[in-house]
Structure formats: structure tokens, C-alpha cells
Design a protein around this motif. Structure first.
Motif, PDB file in Angstrom:
ATOM      1  N   THR A  17      -8.546  -8.307   0.531  1.00  0.00           N
ATOM      2  CA  THR A  17      -7.966  -7.019   0.148  1.00  0.00           C
ATOM      3  C   THR A  17      -8.757  -5.899   0.816  1.00  0.00           C
ATOM      4  OG1 THR A  17      -9.325  -6.979  -1.852  1.00  0.00           O
ATOM      5  CG2 THR A  17      -7.071  -7.838  -2.068  1.00  0.00           C
ATOM      6  N   HIS A  18     -10.054  -6.140   1.056  1.00  0.00           N
ATOM      7  CA  HIS A  18     -10.973  -5.179   1.663  1.00  0.00           C
ATOM      8  C   HIS A  18     -12.054  -5.953   2.402  1.00  0.00           C
ATOM      9  CE1 HIS A  18      -9.560  -3.604  -2.223  1.00  0.00           C
ATOM     10  NE2 HIS A  18      -9.617  -2.406  -1.692  1.00  0.00           N
ATOM     11  N   TRP A  27     -16.343   0.282   1.816  1.00  0.00           N
ATOM     12  CA  TRP A  27     -15.237  -0.674   1.791  1.00  0.00           C
ATOM     13  C   TRP A  27     -14.106  -0.180   2.679  1.00  0.00           C
ATOM     14  CZ3 TRP A  27     -15.698  -5.365  -0.161  1.00  0.00           C
ATOM     15  CH2 TRP A  27     -16.669  -5.595  -1.135  1.00  0.00           C
ATOM     16  N   SER A  62     -10.080  -0.855   3.961  1.00  0.00           N
ATOM     17  CA  SER A  62      -8.812  -1.505   3.654  1.00  0.00           C
ATOM     18  C   SER A  62      -7.772  -1.018   4.644  1.00  0.00           C
ATOM     19  CB  SER A  62      -8.371  -1.209   2.215  1.00  0.00           C
ATOM     20  OG  SER A  62      -8.100   0.163   2.060  1.00  0.00           O
ATOM     21  N   ARG A 122      -1.479   0.780   3.093  1.00  0.00           N
ATOM     22  CA  ARG A 122      -0.208   0.196   2.657  1.00  0.00           C
ATOM     23  C   ARG A 122      -0.097  -1.304   2.932  1.00  0.00           C
ATOM     24  NH1 ARG A 122       0.802   5.079   4.541  1.00  0.00           N
ATOM     25  NH2 ARG A 122       1.528   4.443   6.567  1.00  0.00           N
ATOM     26  N   GLN A 123      -1.213  -1.987   2.927  1.00  0.00           N
ATOM     27  CA  GLN A 123      -1.192  -3.444   3.089  1.00  0.00           C
ATOM     28  C   GLN A 123      -2.218  -4.023   2.115  1.00  0.00           C
ATOM     29  OE1 GLN A 123      -1.289  -4.676   7.160  1.00  0.00           O
ATOM     30  NE2 GLN A 123      -1.614  -6.815   6.622  1.00  0.00           N
ATOM     31  N   PRO A 124      -1.780  -4.344   0.893  1.00  0.00           N
ATOM     32  CA  PRO A 124      -2.725  -4.774  -0.131  1.00  0.00           C
ATOM     33  C   PRO A 124      -3.415  -6.115   0.164  1.00  0.00           C
ATOM     34  CG  PRO A 124      -0.476  -4.956  -0.924  1.00  0.00           C
ATOM     35  CD  PRO A 124      -0.416  -4.279   0.402  1.00  0.00           C
ATOM     36  N   LEU A 125      -2.817  -6.935   0.996  1.00  0.00           N
ATOM     37  CA  LEU A 125      -3.422  -8.211   1.355  1.00  0.00           C
ATOM     38  C   LEU A 125      -3.439  -8.331   2.875  1.00  0.00           C
ATOM     39  CD1 LEU A 125      -4.574 -10.780   0.047  1.00  0.00           C
ATOM     40  CD2 LEU A 125      -2.310 -11.785   0.246  1.00  0.00           C
ATOM     41  N   GLU A 130      -8.425   2.830   5.620  1.00  0.00           N
ATOM     42  CA  GLU A 130      -9.053   3.736   4.662  1.00  0.00           C
ATOM     43  C   GLU A 130     -10.485   3.250   4.441  1.00  0.00           C
ATOM     44  OE1 GLU A 130      -5.618   5.151   1.600  1.00  0.00           O
ATOM     45  OE2 GLU A 130      -6.440   3.160   1.294  1.00  0.00           O
ATOM     46  N   SER A 139     -12.779  -4.259  -6.130  1.00  0.00           N
ATOM     47  CA  SER A 139     -11.858  -3.797  -7.166  1.00  0.00           C
ATOM     48  C   SER A 139     -12.559  -2.848  -8.132  1.00  0.00           C
ATOM     49  CB  SER A 139     -11.260  -4.982  -7.915  1.00  0.00           C
ATOM     50  OG  SER A 139     -12.282  -5.759  -8.502  1.00  0.00           O
ATOM     51  N   TRP A 194     -13.244   0.419  -6.120  1.00  0.00           N
ATOM     52  CA  TRP A 194     -12.009   1.143  -5.866  1.00  0.00           C
ATOM     53  C   TRP A 194     -11.477   1.751  -7.158  1.00  0.00           C
ATOM     54  CZ3 TRP A 194     -11.743   0.572  -0.697  1.00  0.00           C
ATOM     55  CH2 TRP A 194     -10.744   1.265  -0.029  1.00  0.00           C
ATOM     56  N   ARG A 226     -13.359   5.022  -8.204  1.00  0.00           N
ATOM     57  CA  ARG A 226     -13.119   6.157  -7.322  1.00  0.00           C
ATOM     58  C   ARG A 226     -14.156   7.242  -7.541  1.00  0.00           C
ATOM     59  NH1 ARG A 226      -8.629   6.068  -3.655  1.00  0.00           N
ATOM     60  NH2 ARG A 226      -7.428   4.278  -4.258  1.00  0.00           N
TER      61      ARG A 226
END
Length: 158
Positions: free
Chosen positions: A38-39, A54, A56, A59-62, A132, A147, A150, A153
């Protein structure tokens, strides 16, 4: 990464395909795999005070990292992720980044020739604007997963 005589990790990096350590593994497609992410993280800051940054894909969670897997008698399953030249967003932290694959490249990675493997490692890095960065205050060796970082935040997302 090893500290004070710890045994080798079960996860490694393949930055140089010409290293004899990888001779049989990179040539044989049966040892290739997709490592889901995921990251991914890199250290930032001065020595002794490094924190986690981190990365990532927007718009691509995996995402899938081009990887290798072998079952060894001494360690069981071991994995290695292939790296490539970093894009401009990652480069301030590291000159290498994971060799990330698009869904339409999965089969070519898993079943392709050694020439395909070489092409994946030496292609242009993905565009920086597709990434990102979350800068955290978490120490590099803290073990805090992305997780949690993130979700809080607590630091600025670029």
C-alpha cells in the motif's frame, strides 16, 4: 537490515541483477512473484535522527512490487524486491525505489524472459506527480506501520 549480529532478514533487495547471488533466481520465472504494497518507506533526516517518509501511488490503494521468492532450508520462504532508479520525488531520500508494476505488466513479470526482467529494472522510473509523500515524526526503526502513520495525519502530506 541487520543490527548487532542479527541473522539475515527474510526480505532483501535486488539492486544489481549481475550479482552472482541472484544468478539462478532472476533467470527462472518460477521464483518471480508480486509483492503487494500500500506504501513504501524511506528514511529522511540527519544520521541518528532519521524519520520515516511514506510513499504511495495516487488513487491506487494497492501496488505491486516486482519480487522474487524462494523456499530455503534454513529460513523457509525468503523474498527479495527488485529496485530501480528513483524518480524525482523519492530521490531526495534514496537513489533507488521499488520496481513497481502496473496490472497489465504482472504476467510479463511473472512469466517473461530474463530480458524482460532487465527491462523492468532499467526502465524510466514512474512519474513523480503520481506519488504522495507522508512525512512522519516516527523514528526510522520504530516499526510503526503506514496505516497508523497515515491515519493520524499528524504531519504534512505532500
Amino acid at each position: 537490515m541487520r543490527h548487532n549480529g542479527e541473522p539475515p532478514s527474510r526480505i532483501g533487495l535486488v539492486a544489481d541483477l549481475t550479482n552472482p547471488l541472484w544468478n539462478k533466481t532472476v533467470i527462472d520465472p518460477r521464483y518471480r512473484c508480486l509483492i503487494p504494497l500500500t506504501h513504501f518507506a524511506n528514511p529522511g533526516g540527519p544520521k541518528g535522527e532519521k524519520t520515516r517518509a511514506w510513499f504511495s501511488v495516487v488513487r491506487q490503494p494497492l501496488i505491486a512490487w516486482a519480487g522474487f521468492c524462494r523456499n530455503t532450508p534454513e529460513f523457509g520462504p525468503v523474498f527479495a524486491g527488485m529496485t530501480m532508479t528513483a524518480n524525482e520525488k523519492v530521490r531526495p531520500y534514496n537513489d533507488r525505489m521499488p520496481a513497481l508494476l502496473k496490472p497489465d505488466e504482472y504476467e510479463r513479470w511473472r512469466q517473461g524472459t530474463i530480458q524482460d526482467v532487465i527491462e523492468f529494472q532499467f526502465r524510466e522510473p514512474p512519474p513523480s506527480d503520481g506519488f504522495e509523500i507522508l512525512h512522519t515524526r516516527d523514528r526510522w526503526r520504530s516499526g510503526i506501520p503506514p496505516s497508523k502513520a497515515w491515519a493520524t495525519r499528524s504531519n504534512m502530506l505532500i
